[in-house]
Design a protein around this motif. Sequence first.
Motif, PDB file in Angstrom:
ATOM      1  N   GLU A 204      30.949  31.301  54.066  1.00  0.00           N
ATOM      2  CA  GLU A 204      31.561  29.981  54.253  1.00  0.00           C
ATOM      3  C   GLU A 204      30.773  28.908  53.481  1.00  0.00           C
ATOM      4  O   GLU A 204      31.350  28.084  52.771  1.00  0.00           O
ATOM      5  CB  GLU A 204      31.559  29.675  55.755  1.00  0.00           C
ATOM      6  N   LEU A 205      29.433  28.968  53.600  1.00  0.00           N
ATOM      7  CA  LEU A 205      28.597  27.927  52.993  1.00  0.00           C
ATOM      8  C   LEU A 205      28.651  27.955  51.467  1.00  0.00           C
ATOM      9  O   LEU A 205      28.575  26.907  50.814  1.00  0.00           O
ATOM     10  CB  LEU A 205      27.145  28.082  53.466  1.00  0.00           C
ATOM     11  N   LYS A 207      31.010  28.316  49.578  1.00  0.00           N
ATOM     12  CA  LYS A 207      32.181  27.586  49.062  1.00  0.00           C
ATOM     13  C   LYS A 207      31.827  26.126  48.747  1.00  0.00           C
ATOM     14  O   LYS A 207      32.502  25.474  47.970  1.00  0.00           O
ATOM     15  CB  LYS A 207      33.319  27.616  50.096  1.00  0.00           C
ATOM     16  N   THR A 208      30.777  25.619  49.385  1.00  0.00           N
ATOM     17  CA  THR A 208      30.368  24.219  49.169  1.00  0.00           C
ATOM     18  C   THR A 208      29.412  24.086  47.975  1.00  0.00           C
ATOM     19  O   THR A 208      29.034  22.979  47.606  1.00  0.00           O
ATOM     20  CB  THR A 208      29.650  23.659  50.418  1.00  0.00           C
ATOM     21  N   ASN A 212      28.597  28.709  43.585  1.00  0.00           N
ATOM     22  CA  ASN A 212      29.294  29.672  44.452  1.00  0.00           C
ATOM     23  C   ASN A 212      28.397  30.824  44.931  1.00  0.00           C
ATOM     24  O   ASN A 212      28.860  31.960  45.098  1.00  0.00           O
ATOM     25  CB  ASN A 212      30.526  30.237  43.730  1.00  0.00           C
ATOM     26  N   LEU A 246      24.564  21.673  44.520  1.00  0.00           N
ATOM     27  CA  LEU A 246      24.884  20.969  45.772  1.00  0.00           C
ATOM     28  C   LEU A 246      24.454  19.505  45.640  1.00  0.00           C
ATOM     29  O   LEU A 246      23.422  19.212  45.049  1.00  0.00           O
ATOM     30  CB  LEU A 246      24.088  21.579  46.927  1.00  0.00           C
ATOM     31  N   TYR A 247      25.210  18.607  46.248  1.00  0.00           N
ATOM     32  CA  TYR A 247      24.852  17.192  46.187  1.00  0.00           C
ATOM     33  C   TYR A 247      23.427  16.959  46.661  1.00  0.00           C
ATOM     34  O   TYR A 247      22.997  17.508  47.668  1.00  0.00           O
ATOM     35  CB  TYR A 247      25.782  16.362  47.092  1.00  0.00           C
TER      36      TYR A 247
END
Length: 248
Positions: A204-205, A207-208, A212, A246-247
């Motif tokens: 799940e994580l 995907k953020t 990837n 990631l941001y």
Amino acid sequence: MSNKYSIVFALVTGGSRGIGRAVALRLAQMGYRVVINYMSNDAEAEKTLALVREAGSDGELLKFDVSDVEASRLALEGWQKAHPDDYIEVLVNNAGIRKDNLLVWMEPEDFTRVLTTNLCSFYNVTRPLITPMIRHKYGRIINMASLSGLKGLPGQCNYSAAKGGLIAATKALAQEVGRKNITVNAVAPGFVKTDMVEGLDEAELKKTIPMNRFGEAEEIAGLVGFLASKEAGYITGECISINGGLYS
Ligand code: NAP
């Protein structure tokens, strides 16, 4: 490496597993004798030491609790007494824990333990080693921060506070010791496949994450190795993100 001494030592805290093990191996490949600190897992620490030797270098285990100021001082003074002609020129403050919970349910000991292990350890370990670095006019200090310390993450008020504090301490110390040819930098990983992220929903994580996937410990070690090298001598006071986009 400063090349002034026949044997050059690097200390990796939390070197028994995960990112710390990969960093220990990387530094061994660079020719460093690696002092491997850990807390309790003797078998994994021995395994790291064996891997360091397989990489063609040597090392030693130094077991102490980095959150304990007196234990850290005694262990590091003991090491220095046993090695009167040497000093630790690369320090990687890597040991860390997380104890996540929303603040409303966070017990005081979980807040304090994360602060002492991830942040106070910076003082406990760096303080005894900084004077020899200053005396020898060469040093590399790399602090293992986190995306959580830059962005703040829910469920991690303790961890975000500790890592944010570590980033600020990195910037402060860099300004204190730059003239002595000592660099101080932080590395801020996103999700990295180690025991620490066990239990997280990777499918799940990821995907953020623009890349990837979770990162590998060896990828973090590559960055730490560069910051520990002579080539990185004009980088100091920085916090470098390594998080697959990631941001931050
Ligand atoms: P890990 O696999 O859980 O390994 C933690 C290491 O720290 C172990 O070697 C452990 O020793 C040691 N340690 C824990 N508490 C200690 C203490 N009080 N004194 C001495 N050693 C202690 O963790 P990791 O994922 O490799 O994390 C390494 C660093 O990267 C941490 O600072 C962590 O916050 C940071 N980080 C990790 C991630 C990630 O996704 N994995 C992301 C961002 C930042 P024992 O083996 O003896 O228990």
